[in-house]
Design an enzyme around this catalytic site. Structure first.
Site, mmCIF file in Angstrom:
data_model
loop_
_atom_site.group_PDB
_atom_site.id
_atom_site.type_symbol
_atom_site.label_atom_id
_atom_site.label_comp_id
_atom_site.label_asym_id
_atom_site.label_seq_id
_atom_site.Cartn_x
_atom_site.Cartn_y
_atom_site.Cartn_z
ATOM 1 N N HIS D 16 0.840 -1.184 0.000
ATOM 2 C CA HIS D 16 0.000 0.000 0.000
ATOM 3 C C HIS D 16 0.888 1.252 0.000
ATOM 4 O O HIS D 16 2.109 1.181 -0.014
ATOM 5 C CB HIS D 16 -0.996 0.022 1.168
ATOM 6 C CG HIS D 16 -0.431 0.423 2.501
ATOM 7 N ND1 HIS D 16 -1.193 1.007 3.487
ATOM 8 C CD2 HIS D 16 0.819 0.317 3.017
ATOM 9 C CE1 HIS D 16 -0.444 1.225 4.553
ATOM 10 N NE2 HIS D 16 0.777 0.834 4.307
ATOM 11 N N CYS D 35 5.703 6.474 4.449
ATOM 12 C CA CYS D 35 4.508 5.731 4.027
ATOM 13 C C CYS D 35 3.963 6.232 2.697
ATOM 14 O O CYS D 35 3.108 5.584 2.100
ATOM 15 C CB CYS D 35 3.426 5.812 5.092
ATOM 16 S SG CYS D 35 3.926 5.052 6.639
ATOM 17 N N HIS D 41 5.192 0.226 -0.298
ATOM 18 C CA HIS D 41 5.796 -0.666 0.695
ATOM 19 C C HIS D 41 4.681 -1.615 1.103
ATOM 20 O O HIS D 41 3.586 -1.571 0.536
ATOM 21 C CB HIS D 41 6.373 0.124 1.880
ATOM 22 C CG HIS D 41 5.344 0.806 2.708
ATOM 23 N ND1 HIS D 41 4.717 1.971 2.316
ATOM 24 C CD2 HIS D 41 4.779 0.491 3.885
ATOM 25 C CE1 HIS D 41 3.843 2.354 3.223
ATOM 26 N NE2 HIS D 41 3.850 1.453 4.194
ATOM 27 N N HIS D 43 3.066 -4.841 4.127
ATOM 28 C CA HIS D 43 3.016 -5.385 5.488
ATOM 29 C C HIS D 43 2.472 -6.809 5.493
ATOM 30 O O HIS D 43 1.746 -7.209 4.578
ATOM 31 C CB HIS D 43 2.087 -4.521 6.366
ATOM 32 C CG HIS D 43 2.507 -3.100 6.495
ATOM 33 N ND1 HIS D 43 3.606 -2.718 7.225
ATOM 34 C CD2 HIS D 43 1.995 -1.951 5.971
ATOM 35 C CE1 HIS D 43 3.735 -1.393 7.153
ATOM 36 N NE2 HIS D 43 2.772 -0.914 6.400
ATOM 37 N N ASP D 81 -5.061 -10.337 -0.099
ATOM 38 C CA ASP D 81 -3.794 -11.050 0.091
ATOM 39 C C ASP D 81 -2.948 -10.992 -1.183
ATOM 40 O O ASP D 81 -3.423 -11.305 -2.274
ATOM 41 C CB ASP D 81 -4.067 -12.510 0.462
ATOM 42 C CG ASP D 81 -2.782 -13.219 0.904
ATOM 43 O OD1 ASP D 81 -1.895 -12.563 1.467
ATOM 44 O OD2 ASP D 81 -2.685 -14.439 0.675
ATOM 45 N N HIS D 82 -1.703 -10.590 -1.035
ATOM 46 C CA HIS D 82 -0.789 -10.413 -2.162
ATOM 47 C C HIS D 82 -1.325 -9.413 -3.174
ATOM 48 O O HIS D 82 -1.064 -9.517 -4.370
ATOM 49 C CB HIS D 82 -0.462 -11.762 -2.832
ATOM 50 C CG HIS D 82 0.512 -12.593 -2.054
ATOM 51 N ND1 HIS D 82 0.138 -13.305 -0.948
ATOM 52 C CD2 HIS D 82 1.844 -12.819 -2.215
ATOM 53 C CE1 HIS D 82 1.198 -13.947 -0.467
ATOM 54 N NE2 HIS D 82 2.241 -13.668 -1.209
#
Lengths: 144, 144, 144, 144, 144, 144
Positions: D16, D35, D41, D43, D81-82
């Protein structure tokens, strides 16, 4: 506008001792056990500070957690990390450094550091993996 | 017969301080930083002790981990839990209580407590979530 | 003199993508699955760096872990934290940012940062709680 | 009949970026820091979803957590996800993918997936081990 | 070409009991304590499987961890999750389901599932947060 | 006088099975899945018990957590550790040992063990890292 709670975690280590000067050694040991050891012991503390407020529509934040991190460092962690909670922390003067008293004192350090519209709503202190304490502010006393 | 390693974990908390008496306060602070605080600080230590040996065909054990737990308690944990590593632990006398020296000393406490056929093979000490040390015995010195 | 291993942990987060430019999108997806998503994905990485050496009799340290922490920050974490491993990290240029290649590259960044008498002996990178990689240096290639 | 809360945890990873298109790069960097990195980047997110309701006397369940797991997969995890939270998640369109906005959006995905008699009562999203957010629903806005 | 170790983690839960049929109840209880409870007990096991090999220059992988995950599921986890290790797992027949024997048996299930050039090098089984076992294969027996 | 919550954690492992005797095997499997395995399965449970009360000005405690630890051991952990929750725990008789029912029953075991002025306010039971339950007492039923 949604009201959300955000939490920032910090770690520090400190020495402390639980004892009352006006009590005999026997009484201290009876009540506080090994925690009253006159030669001190210590912990790796975990501190979670939770704030609550509406999500700012521009930033998507309740508050910038970097600011919370800095307030926690400046008002709490820098004062206690690698310190002795009985001897070196002015804002713990006169109270036994139990986790309960520590959490309440941390609340006192942070409550007026909140930006407008944001409320401090929870201070959580973990003393060991098995022992922890949570304080949600003076308003709770009424409710109980 | 399979050779396996088994590990038992224990937790304890203690106070300590890193400093050399023959050094000045300035030198101690320069080398050891906040860890030299004369008023002490402390940690929740995590101790992992690993043993290696053939699996006993009758019990399925390298050794009974309850026995390892008791040896760790009697020879290490009971001596250091809620204690000051500089002042109260005879087997740490004369060494700076760094995690390295602590791990080596714990090895010395446990090496001769192994049942026949079982070798102590690793002492791991975590001082903080970010700092840890591992000692695999004096034979390693040769190899390096 | 005891030889001990000491480990310092760091955390960072980064974006990456596994793909080979010379392969078709189909082949990339077949080999790398969701990890080849052209819009990227990312992780909270955990990095453990382990050093080995004799314990300094004066300090009780293999090396000062604050120095290791600073080397890890200056040579690794500051370059990758909140970065894109494919696009923004010069020392990852030309390699697919798999956890394996990442660990080997981190070794290359740190091996010559060791103080005299201390050896880098292990780079551990956790990409997710279930996936991790460990590199113990080029000498291992021979042994295999 | 006892009212109990049950929680199911899921893990996923995503990329994100925090930025506002109508702001300059300078303003984005000033407010969002690293950010706002235009190269993204990411998480490893942890998601805890808590439901509340009376315990069914036949099953002993508030609700079958397998059903909650499937709802979380179908309505949230499979979408993110991913993936890239800014570019690929329709139900995050038009909001900055802060953890706060993400938690509120996840609530919106799950609130109407509850079986009769069961209330969604908490969405907890951990972005990093040190930063997390909790949303307990729109009713809380009134109370504040 | 760098040789790297990669680890995949899995979780499962199972019931078991430590006892020898040819022993009396007294002897079983003396040796195995509460673990010999005839009504069973159980654990949430954590399984880490580590493989070692050269990094493939095309993929950046020692091996695709998805394949390792699938081998672990098909050959281990699907057989033991929510099962009784004494009664329902053919490849544990005739051995006491100690963590040691379990780790050795899991090695036997996975050793021939490795792709060409990749070696299984470690099976780690955590039975409780305080008790774990590590098996690095039959070659270790010689070395001891 | 500040009102604070303090939490003590305990660990234990047990076997159980989810099934209703009056249901067919098919119905049990349909509703409870693998959890209805007639040969049992088990878990490493984590139990957090939270109490609330004013901080005693003399001790700094809500209550001595050693006393809470002993109450948890005597009334809960000693009865269930290494036991079968369906067959061996009198205070779970007649209820399906779901995590929900288990948490409510643990509340019943502890509610009248509180010292004067202290309230039991939360029983949290984690069955697996992904599944957990929280019970905050019978007063909550009204509120819902």
């Amino acid at each position: 506008m949604s009201v959300v709670r955000a939490t920032r975690r910090a770690h520090f280590c400190a020495a402390h001792r639980l004892h009352r000067e006006e009590w005999s050694d026997e009484r201290n040991r009876e009540v506080f056990g090994d925690c009253s050891n006159p030669n001190w012991h210590g912990h790796n503390y975990v501190l979670d500070v939770t704030v609550e407020g509406p999500v700012d529509p521009e930033t998507g934040f309740v508050m910038d957690l970097k600011h919370l991190k800095h307030a926690m460092a400046a008002r709490v962690v820098d004062d206690v990390d690698h310190r002795n909670l009985n001897l070196e922390v002015p804002w713990m003067d006169g109270v036994i450094p139990s986790t309960e008293n520590f959490a309440v004192a941390i609340w006192g350090r942070l409550a007026d550091a909140m930006p407008k519209g944001v409320k401090l709503c929870r201070v959580f202190v973990q003393e060991t993996p098995n022992n922890s304490v949570e304080y949600t502010g003076p308003e709770n006393a009424e409710a109980s």
